[in-house]
Design a protein around this motif. Structure first.
Motif, PDB file in Angstrom:
ATOM      1  N   ASP A 219       0.843  -1.198   0.000  1.00  0.00           N
ATOM      2  CA  ASP A 219       0.000   0.000   0.000  1.00  0.00           C
ATOM      3  C   ASP A 219       0.880   1.251   0.000  1.00  0.00           C
ATOM      4  OD1 ASP A 219      -2.118  -1.842   1.175  1.00  0.00           O
ATOM      5  OD2 ASP A 219      -0.920  -1.513   2.970  1.00  0.00           O
ATOM      6  N   LYS A 305       0.461  -9.498   0.307  1.00  0.00           N
ATOM      7  CA  LYS A 305      -0.513  -8.514   0.824  1.00  0.00           C
ATOM      8  C   LYS A 305      -1.691  -9.270   1.437  1.00  0.00           C
ATOM      9  CE  LYS A 305      -3.053  -4.430  -0.856  1.00  0.00           C
ATOM     10  NZ  LYS A 305      -4.365  -4.450  -0.286  1.00  0.00           N
ATOM     11  N   ARG A 308      -0.560 -10.647   4.714  1.00  0.00           N
ATOM     12  CA  ARG A 308      -0.450  -9.562   5.698  1.00  0.00           C
ATOM     13  C   ARG A 308      -1.834  -9.222   6.250  1.00  0.00           C
ATOM     14  NH1 ARG A 308      -0.362  -3.798   4.577  1.00  0.00           N
ATOM     15  NH2 ARG A 308      -2.141  -4.436   3.287  1.00  0.00           N
ATOM     16  N   ASP A 309      -2.823  -9.138   5.325  1.00  0.00           N
ATOM     17  CA  ASP A 309      -4.178  -8.796   5.760  1.00  0.00           C
ATOM     18  C   ASP A 309      -4.757  -9.876   6.676  1.00  0.00           C
ATOM     19  OD1 ASP A 309      -4.010  -6.491   4.317  1.00  0.00           O
ATOM     20  OD2 ASP A 309      -5.162  -7.230   2.594  1.00  0.00           O
ATOM     21  N   GLY A 313      -5.683  -9.041  10.444  1.00  0.00           N
ATOM     22  CA  GLY A 313      -7.083  -9.275  10.807  1.00  0.00           C
ATOM     23  C   GLY A 313      -7.165 -10.183  12.034  1.00  0.00           C
ATOM     24  N   ARG A 328       1.560  -2.067  11.552  1.00  0.00           N
ATOM     25  CA  ARG A 328       0.721  -2.412  10.406  1.00  0.00           C
ATOM     26  C   ARG A 328       1.590  -2.221   9.166  1.00  0.00           C
ATOM     27  NH1 ARG A 328      -3.962  -3.008  13.082  1.00  0.00           N
ATOM     28  NH2 ARG A 328      -5.033  -3.750  11.220  1.00  0.00           N
ATOM     29  N   ARG A 330       3.279  -1.989   5.713  1.00  0.00           N
ATOM     30  CA  ARG A 330       2.708  -1.711   4.390  1.00  0.00           C
ATOM     31  C   ARG A 330       3.483  -2.433   3.293  1.00  0.00           C
ATOM     32  NH1 ARG A 330       1.127   4.441   3.955  1.00  0.00           N
ATOM     33  NH2 ARG A 330      -0.821   3.552   3.211  1.00  0.00           N
ATOM     34  N   ASP A 385      -2.892 -19.367   4.864  1.00  0.00           N
ATOM     35  CA  ASP A 385      -3.840 -18.419   5.471  1.00  0.00           C
ATOM     36  C   ASP A 385      -4.532 -19.052   6.676  1.00  0.00           C
ATOM     37  OD1 ASP A 385      -3.030 -16.920   3.369  1.00  0.00           O
ATOM     38  OD2 ASP A 385      -5.019 -16.629   2.474  1.00  0.00           O
TER      39      ASP A 385
END
Ligand SMILES: Cc1ncc(COP(=O)(O)O)c(C=O)c1O
Length: 410
Positions: A219, A305, A308-309, A313, A328, A330, A385
């Motif tokens: 991001d 990404k 990471r999310d 989360g 957090r 990026r 995940d």
């Protein structure tokens, strides 16, 4: 035979890390590990490497199977210079590019070339453990500079350099990982980079910019490298690697910067390995020249990404909110968590591993042995995940219990 009397003073000074011993337990496949720093094998462009290899067999077999020069294969040095220019507006002459056996070798060469025992290196608190290990071998002493969520603090750097100067100490260089740092995941904003360069200029300080993760941005807008912001052009030695944008198994990286320093590092490298593997150099050169690495990069970014999310989360859902903070990130491969003072994440790891989940305690990333007890590094690129979700929930359970015990003792 008793070999111990034969050890060199250097070998005697090397210690096996207690944390490494603990992390051996994580090799058990039951353990969900956030401890390693491994790229995800799904990110490897296997088919593209296969095709490039075939072209190297066809077009360059004679040279690819020969020794190369210590500096590296000229095609790769030129391609790296072009790549740095096209992707990051960096002006580097191919003659000032040295191909190394991973950036880890670049760090070792730096120690060999610049350090005598007792010399001072300035680093952030925390910093990359592998750099501390490489430089400590040459007897480096560290002046640690505190950082915040945006990385190294310029005023603290200035104070540290003034303090050293007052004691008549000239540090050999500042070692920094400005973009998506290992371990903390932080990225230094442009204005802060400019200030760091101004301070380095005022104190005539050499900067080593280690940048394995800069292209792995998920991001926000890219931030210029310190090397590209250095208008004089000779204050920053830049280390880049193929480990995170192609494959780590090739052990290919580069060092680019002041000609005189690069030349000295070439001489240092000669006695270590004569040259880096020429075959993989030709493959990487082909993949750069044909734009294959650039084309593949969005795939890696998409994969990481997403992970990471998933990790952030799960942390938002399960981690205790009071007294625990985390970055957090990026980009890059890591997030970094800080627990309340008094928690010891080295001790907590034993219980965590019993519950089949692992992280790296943050303490060894601090040059000052009295810092970092309550911190940990979490890698988000390697686990699946589902395992990230399960692992973070388990880890959060141990964190809550540890903090409750800690409160009861207080
Ligand atoms: C900050 C940093 N520098 C250097 C390295 C070494 O990379 P290489 O695989 O190029 O030796 C790593 C590897 O994780 C790293 O995180």
């Amino acid at each position: 035979m008793d070999l111990t009397p034969l050890w060199s003073a250097r070998a005697n000074a090397m210690k096996a890390s207690e944390i490494r011993e603990l992390l051996k337990l994580t090799e058990n496949p039951e353990v969900i590990s956030f401890a390693g720093g491994l790229p995800n094998p799904q990110s490897f462009p296997v088919e593209e490497v296969h095709e490039a290899t075939q072209r190297v067999f066809r077009d360059h077999a004679q040279r690819a199977f020969q020794y190369s020069t210590t500096e590296g294969v000229s095609e790769l040095r030129e391609s790296v210079a072009d790549y740095l220019h096209a992707s990051q507006a960096m002006d580097v002459h191919p003659d000032d590019v040295l191909i190394t056996n991973g950036s880890q070798q670049g760090l070792d060469l730096l120690g060999r070339t610049l350090l005598d025992a007792g010399d001072t290196v300035v680093t952030s608190n925390p910093t990359y453990l592998g750099a501390l290990q490489a430089l400590s071998y040459y007897g480096a002493k560290y002046a640690g500079v505190d950082s915040d969520g945006d990385g190294l603090l310029p005023d603290a750097l200035d104070d540290t350099l003034k303090g050293l100067a007052a004691r008549g100490v000239r540090p050999k260089f500042l070692y920094a990982v400005p973009t998506f740092q290992n371990p903390s995941g932080t990225c230094i904003p442009e204005a802060r980079r400019r200030r760091i360069l101004d301070i380095a200029h005022e104190h005539d300080l050499l900067i080593v910019e280690d940048d394995p993760y800069g292209r792995l941005r998920f991001d926000g807008d890219p931030v210029p490298t310190l090397h590209s912001l250095d208008k004089g052009g000779d204050r920053v030695l830049y280390l880049g690697t193929f480990s995170k944008i192609l494959v780590p198994g090739f052990r290919l990286a580069w060092t680019a910067g002041p000609s005189e320093l690069v030349r000295k590092m070439v001489v240092s490298k000669q006695s270590i390995d004569l040259c880096t593997n020429a075959f993989t150099q030709f493959i990487a050169a082909d993949m750069l020249q044909n734009g294959i690495i650039e084309k593949h990069l969005p795939e890696i970014i998409r994969l990481y990404k997403g992970k990471r999310d998933v990790m952030l989360g799960a942390m938002d859902e399960h981690f205790p909110k009071e007294g625990v903070h985390w970055t957090r990130s990026r980009g890059g491969m890591f997030t970094w968590a800080e627990m309340p003072d008094g928690v010891n994440t080295v001790e907590m790891l034993e219980e965590t591993v019993r519950r089949n989940v692992a992280y790296v305690p943050g303490k060894p990333f601090f040059p000052d042995p009295e810092q970092g007890f309550n911190t940990m590094r979490l890698n988000f690129t390697h686990a699946s995940d589902d395992n990230i979700k399960v692992g973070i929930e388990r880890l959060a359970g141990v964190m809550v219990e540890t903090m409750e015990r800690q409160k009861a003792l207080a």
